[in-house]
Design an enzyme around this catalytic site. Structure first.
Site, PDB file in Angstrom:
ATOM      1  N   ASP A 102      -3.140  13.583   0.587  1.00 30.92           N
ATOM      2  CA  ASP A 102      -3.859  12.943  -0.508  1.00 30.92           C
ATOM      3  C   ASP A 102      -2.968  13.025  -1.741  1.00 30.92           C
ATOM      4  O   ASP A 102      -2.970  14.012  -2.464  1.00 30.92           O
ATOM      5  CB  ASP A 102      -5.190  13.646  -0.743  1.00 30.92           C
ATOM      6  CG  ASP A 102      -6.115  12.831  -1.634  1.00 30.92           C
ATOM      7  OD1 ASP A 102      -5.665  11.801  -2.169  1.00 30.92           O
ATOM      8  OD2 ASP A 102      -7.279  13.226  -1.793  1.00 30.92           O
ATOM      9  N   ALA A 103      -2.164  11.978  -1.942  1.00 28.44           N
ATOM     10  CA  ALA A 103      -1.162  11.988  -3.013  1.00 28.44           C
ATOM     11  C   ALA A 103      -1.390  10.901  -4.048  1.00 28.44           C
ATOM     12  O   ALA A 103      -0.938  11.018  -5.177  1.00 28.44           O
ATOM     13  CB  ALA A 103       0.237  11.833  -2.410  1.00 28.44           C
ATOM     14  N   LYS A 104      -2.064   9.799  -3.646  1.00 25.89           N
ATOM     15  CA  LYS A 104      -2.374   8.679  -4.550  1.00 25.89           C
ATOM     16  C   LYS A 104      -1.116   8.170  -5.249  1.00 25.89           C
ATOM     17  O   LYS A 104      -1.117   7.855  -6.430  1.00 25.89           O
ATOM     18  CB  LYS A 104      -3.446   9.076  -5.562  1.00 25.89           C
ATOM     19  CG  LYS A 104      -4.751   9.538  -4.908  1.00 25.89           C
ATOM     20  CD  LYS A 104      -5.787   9.957  -5.933  1.00 25.89           C
ATOM     21  CE  LYS A 104      -7.095  10.364  -5.272  1.00 25.89           C
ATOM     22  NZ  LYS A 104      -6.995  11.636  -4.515  1.00 25.89           N
ATOM     23  N   ARG A 105      -0.041   8.068  -4.493  1.00 23.58           N
ATOM     24  CA  ARG A 105       1.249   7.667  -5.028  1.00 23.58           C
ATOM     25  C   ARG A 105       1.388   6.143  -5.071  1.00 23.58           C
ATOM     26  O   ARG A 105       0.772   5.413  -4.299  1.00 23.58           O
ATOM     27  CB  ARG A 105       2.379   8.232  -4.174  1.00 23.58           C
ATOM     28  CG  ARG A 105       2.466   9.749  -4.149  1.00 23.58           C
ATOM     29  CD  ARG A 105       2.957  10.288  -5.477  1.00 23.58           C
ATOM     30  NE  ARG A 105       3.523  11.623  -5.326  1.00 23.58           N
ATOM     31  CZ  ARG A 105       2.968  12.753  -5.745  1.00 23.58           C
ATOM     32  NH1 ARG A 105       1.800  12.702  -6.354  1.00 23.58           N
ATOM     33  NH2 ARG A 105       3.553  13.920  -5.586  1.00 23.58           N
TER      34      ARG A 105
END
Length: 265
Positions: A91-94
């Site tokens: 879960d990095a939302k990059r």
């Protein structure tokens, strides 16, 4: 096999769509684990041992690992989860452009899937989407209260922004590796999005501590056998007051959630 094929096999093998969020908050890890060189790794290992029979995937949020010891703990965690045959979704939302996006996409060298932010458009996601064997979950309708500030804005077409994101994600799914992040806190919108994009698996956060709708999450998460419902704090900190027995409580919490979700699948 791409990520969603492997995920569907994992779901079938465990009879579970539970994503266990490994948000290893150093301030909430039991005191006795702080004597280890990597307390977050010591914590995660015990959580994995207790929950892997009920976990379709593990989802570490990288925000809890962004320091030298944290990255080392995350690396050990990913390897250990893989040793238990459980895929790992970061879960990095990059997202970004050019070389920066390509650097961010290197997170997929060790993990199986990642969350990304579509705000900067298709070119910012290309380095992720081009990894055909990896899963890419695009933020669409998030579970936080402020998500509606932008996601519910109405476009000239009459669609909301989150509906347009879902349609774009469907178009970008040329490699069959795209899913959507859709929160359980908006069950009507969850149902609507499932009708709009019937072939995209969902990662559904927002149950547990955020009070999302378990029935809607279980009903609409899956597409062609792949989809996930995430719980983080509700599982990993279920035994926060249990001292050295904390992991046993986490295992029980994961098992209970699996049973609740399976009532509606």
């Amino acid at each position: 096999m791409n990520f969603f094929d492997r995920l569907a096999d994992r779901i079938a093998a465990t009879d579970s769509i539970v994503s266990v969020g490994l948000d290893a908050d150093i301030d909430r890890i039991p005191d006795h684990l702080h004597e280890y060189d990597l307390p977050r790794w010591a914590f995660n290992r015990r959580i994995i041992d207790a929950t892997h029979e009920h976990a379709a995937v593990y989802k570490p949020n990288v925000a809890f690992y962004e320091d030298a010891d944290g990255w080392a703990a995350l690396e050990e965690t990913i390897a250990y989860a893989h040793g238990k045959d459980v895929p790992v979704l970061l879960d990095a939302k990059r997202a970004d452009i050019g070389n920066t996006a390509r650097q961010y996409a290197k997170l997929l060298d060790s993990a199986d899937a990642i969350t990304v932010n579509p705000y900067m458009g298709r070119d910012s996601l290309d380095p992720f989407l081009s990894r055909e064997d990896k899963g890419v979950f695009i933020l669409c309708r998030t579970s936080n209260p402020g998500g509606s500030d932008m996601q519910n804005l109405e476009l000239a077409s009459g669609e909301t922004l989150y509906e347009w994101v879902a349609s774009l994600a469907d178009l970008w799914n040329g490699n069959g590796n795209v899913g959507l992040v859709v929160g359980a806190t908006t069950p009507d919108e969850l149902e609507e999005l499932r009708e709009r994009v019937p072939d995209l698996p969902f990662l559904v956060p927002g149950i547990g501590a955020q009070g999302g709708d378990v029935e809607a999450a279980a009903t609409y998460a899956l597409a062609d056998g792949a989809g996930l419902v995430n719980s983080s704090r509700g599982i990993i900190f279920a035994g926060e007051d249990a001292g050295e027995q904390f992991a046993e409580a986490s295992g029980q919490a994961a098992k209970r959630l699996k049973k609740r979700l399976n009532q509606y699948r």
